[in-house]
Design a protein around this motif. Structure first.
Motif, PDB file in Angstrom:
ATOM      1  N   GLY A  69       8.801  29.952  19.813  1.00 20.72           N
ATOM      2  CA  GLY A  69       8.918  30.304  21.234  1.00 20.72           C
ATOM      3  C   GLY A  69       8.176  31.598  21.514  1.00 20.72           C
ATOM      4  N   ALA A  72       4.492  30.872  21.206  1.00 22.62           N
ATOM      5  CA  ALA A  72       3.930  30.215  22.396  1.00 22.62           C
ATOM      6  C   ALA A  72       3.771  31.216  23.538  1.00 22.62           C
ATOM      7  CB  ALA A  72       4.832  29.062  22.824  1.00 22.62           C
ATOM      8  N   ALA A  73       4.726  32.154  23.668  1.00 21.70           N
ATOM      9  CA  ALA A  73       4.600  33.200  24.698  1.00 21.70           C
ATOM     10  C   ALA A  73       3.383  34.072  24.389  1.00 21.70           C
ATOM     11  CB  ALA A  73       5.863  34.037  24.759  1.00 21.70           C
ATOM     12  N   GLN A  80       5.807  30.149  29.398  1.00 21.40           N
ATOM     13  CA  GLN A  80       6.703  29.609  28.371  1.00 21.40           C
ATOM     14  C   GLN A  80       8.173  29.769  28.781  1.00 21.40           C
ATOM     15  OE1 GLN A  80       5.913  27.974  25.646  1.00 21.40           O
ATOM     16  NE2 GLN A  80       7.929  27.919  24.668  1.00 21.40           N
ATOM     17  N   TYR A 240       1.145  23.734  30.320  1.00 24.38           N
ATOM     18  CA  TYR A 240       2.251  23.863  31.269  1.00 24.38           C
ATOM     19  C   TYR A 240       1.799  24.013  32.731  1.00 24.38           C
ATOM     20  CZ  TYR A 240       4.116  25.534  26.763  1.00 24.38           C
ATOM     21  OH  TYR A 240       4.434  25.677  25.449  1.00 24.38           O
ATOM     22  N   MET A 296      11.029  35.581  24.222  1.00 17.07           N
ATOM     23  CA  MET A 296       9.594  35.639  24.520  1.00 17.07           C
ATOM     24  C   MET A 296       9.081  37.054  24.722  1.00 17.07           C
ATOM     25  SD  MET A 296       9.992  32.371  26.649  1.00 17.07           S
ATOM     26  CE  MET A 296      10.908  31.220  25.679  1.00 17.07           C
TER      27      MET A 296
END
Lengths: 520, 90
Positions: A69, A72-73, A80, A240, A296
């Protein structure tokens, strides 16, 4: 100061071993309350709302999120956070007031059991196979994530890390069942929040301030123009885009996840009252607000401090290695273990529940002509808990063969979440939905999701089209259930009592009937 | 095997699906940013507030007391507002 032969000093090791010891002791303490399979699998329906709410959050946020997580941030920026904000709040409110009263009043142990009562054996079997396979895969991935994290930062052999985790989680889940799982989750959430908060605070201190963080990253060029935006254009080069986030995540994936994931809703089944069950889910919605900040935030800070990391997933391990002082490293490690164990224990307890309730009990009943005894189920539940964690531990190293396992898991999830939600939603709200419709909806929906996964990159504006796959497979499944149900005979009204909104909300007689069935 | 399946699906399904999907995404691409924000905030608000209109009996069912703080409808604004602010500001 003395070292342990790795990056961890003695004080850190002490904090970790104290934490692991306390977790085991707590599991042993709660084992005294386990007298039946109902106690083991559903905590004897005794859990208060605050414990369940914390447990839902901490089960949902695992070690994978703490590492990937944040990673990804680091890579994609603030978008995210949608997974915990838009991807949680509306779904949790809906689940609290629509699905929870249903599950609660129908007195079931698992979602396949509920769907089996509503639609029949075919749908129940389909769901059991899907969910058990998924949860076992997740267990292996979680154990492997642990091995990678501990191996990277501490230099521990991966097999050692896997089997240490297996031993600790296996023992307290074996001993205390759901009560131990939920009560250790409460402690684990506190530790996770404190540890992740400390990491966030220190990393922000190193960057300077939040505005310095924004300035440092935004000044790198136009490619970072959307880095601090929650909603991104539909044609932006990101997995996203806003349409996928709103329709795929907000409407379908999050609702499906919170209403049908056994690891999440099993806590709700163990609540001491219907009010506690609903309140726990709402409390989880409030706690979810803080998760992106804690998980994040460090990823964003790492993007400012270490702009050239080859692997975004190494953002948090790098911060831990470089920034944390002695003692605090141990606390963050404890937080990592907390996140890991709270997810592993949940998936373990839920897989066991599903196998006993949806596979063993029906099979035993069909062969022996009577249900298995409660003692028999308790014994089997404990045996399965140990068997499954050992199996997952043995399977964990195979995860290394898949370089994109996280994407593979997301893709796997998108294959059945949309169809499951469609079948569940129509089953609960529409009395006309029948067995043929439910089974066809699941089958066609899963096939459609598979097809869209193959063509998705050319069809949708995203390299990872799982959000769009979930949305469209949900719509196709919804249409299939409705069409097939219309074309085939409706289910008898007597079979719907207590299982459809209209009959559950107003029919006290149905409640008495269900209670009577359960007592038998 | 996977490659063969991919080619088969691409040749059979893409010509059927693309004419449906492309106009949808062209339309979504053309929407101004304020409209996405509005759509998301509306979804949050509707998702959070519909339950505020549930009957008292449904909300309190199973509650050990009728204390005011146990009215789950009153929890909703507390939960919803921070989320709405985030999506309005970020």
């Amino acid at each position: 100061m003395e070292t342990t032969g790795s990056n961890l000093i003695f004080l850190d090791a002490l904090v970790i071993f104290f934490y692991l010891g306390a977790t085991l002791a707590l599991g042993a303490y709660f084992s005294r309350y386990v007298k039946s399979s109902g106690d083991f699998l559903l905590a004897g329906k005794s859990l208060p709302f605050w414990a369940i709410g914390m447990s839902i959050v901490v089960s949902d946020i695992g070690a994978i999120d703490m590492v990937s997580g944040a990673g990804a941030a680091y890579r994609f920026g603030l978008a995210q956070a949608n997974f915990d904000w838009l991807g949680s709040m509306p779904a949790l409110v809906f689940v609290a007031f629509v699905f929870v009263p249903f599950y609660w009043r129908s007195g079931v142990y698992t979602l396949p059991e509920f769907l089996g009562r509503r639609y029949g054996r075919g749908v129940r079997g389909f769901q059991t196979i899907i969910w058990t396979g998924f949860m076992l895969s997740m267990l292996a991935v979680m154990l492997w994530t642990s091995a990678v994290f501990l191996g990277t930062v501490l230099g521990w052999p991966r097999q050692t890390a896997i089997w240490l985790t297996v031993a600790v989680v296996g023992v307290y889940t074996f001993a205390g069942g759901l009560t131990a799982v939920v009560m250790t989750d409460v402690i684990q959430m506190v530790i996770m929040f404190v540890g992740a908060g400390a990491l966030l605070g220190l990393s922000l201190w190193k960057v300077g301030s939040v505005s310095a963080l924004v300035h440092t990253i935004s000044s790198r060029g136009p490619e970072y123009a959307n880095y601090f935006r929650l909603l991104l254009p539909n044609d932006a080069p990101t997995p996203y885009p806003w349409s996928g986030i709103l329709f795929g995540l907000g409407v379908v994936l999050s609702t499906a996840y919170f209403s049908s994931n056994q690891a999440v809703i099993q806590r709700v089944f163990g609540a001491r009252s219907e009010w506690d069950a609903k309140a726990s889910v709402l409390l989880a919605a409030l706690f979810k607000l803080f998760i992106p900040v804690l998980i994040m935030g460090p990823g964003l800070a790492a993007a400012a401090l270490y702009p050239h990391l080859k692997d975004p997933d190494s953002a948090v391990p790098t911060l831990v290695r470089d920034l944390l002082p002695p003692g605090l490293t141990g606390l963050v490690f404890a937080a990592f273990f907390a996140a890991l164990m709270s997810s592993v224990d949940s998936y373990l307890n839920s897989s066991t529940t599903m196998l006993i309730t949806d596979a063993y009990r029906p099979a035993y009943g069909a062969l022996a002509g009577r249900p298995p005894s409660d003692r028999h189920c308790l014994f089997l539940g404990r045996g399965l808990t140990l068997g499954l964690i050992v199996l997952a531990g043995a399977a964990a190293p195979f995860v290394d063969r898949f370089t994109t396992i996280y994407v593979a898991i997301q893709t796997l999830f998108s294959l059945f979440q949309g169809p499951t939600l469609a079948v569940l939603l129509l089953g609960v709200l529409w009395p006309r939905a029948n067995h043929a419709g439910g089974f066809a909806g699941l089958l066609v929906g899963v096939l459609c999701a598979g097809l869209l996964n193959l063509t998705g990159k050319k069809l949708f504006p995203s390299e990872e089209p799982f959000l769009f796959v979930a949305f469209w497979s949900f719509l196709v499944s919804l249409g299939t259930v409705a069409a097939v149900s219309w074309l085939t005979p409706p289910p008898p009204e007597s079979s719907l009592r207590g299982l459809v909104w209209r009959f559950v909300a107003r029919d006290a007689e149905a409640q008495a009937l269900l209670r009577e069935q359960l007592e038998k | 095997m996977q490659e063969l399946l991919q080619r088969l699906v691409d040749s059979a399904a893409l010509p059927l699906l693309k004419p449906w999907m492309d106009p949808i995404h062209a339309f979504l691409n053309g929407l101004p940013p304020w409209s996405w924000r509005l759509a998301v905030c509306a979804y949050l608000a509707i998702g959070g507030l519909w339950a505020a209109f549930l009957k008292r009996e449904a909300v309190f069912r199973g509650a050990p007391s009728q204390a005011r703080w146990r009215d789950l409808r009153l929890w909703l604004p507390l939960i919803l507002l921070p989320y709405l602010l985030l999506y309005l500001l970020l």
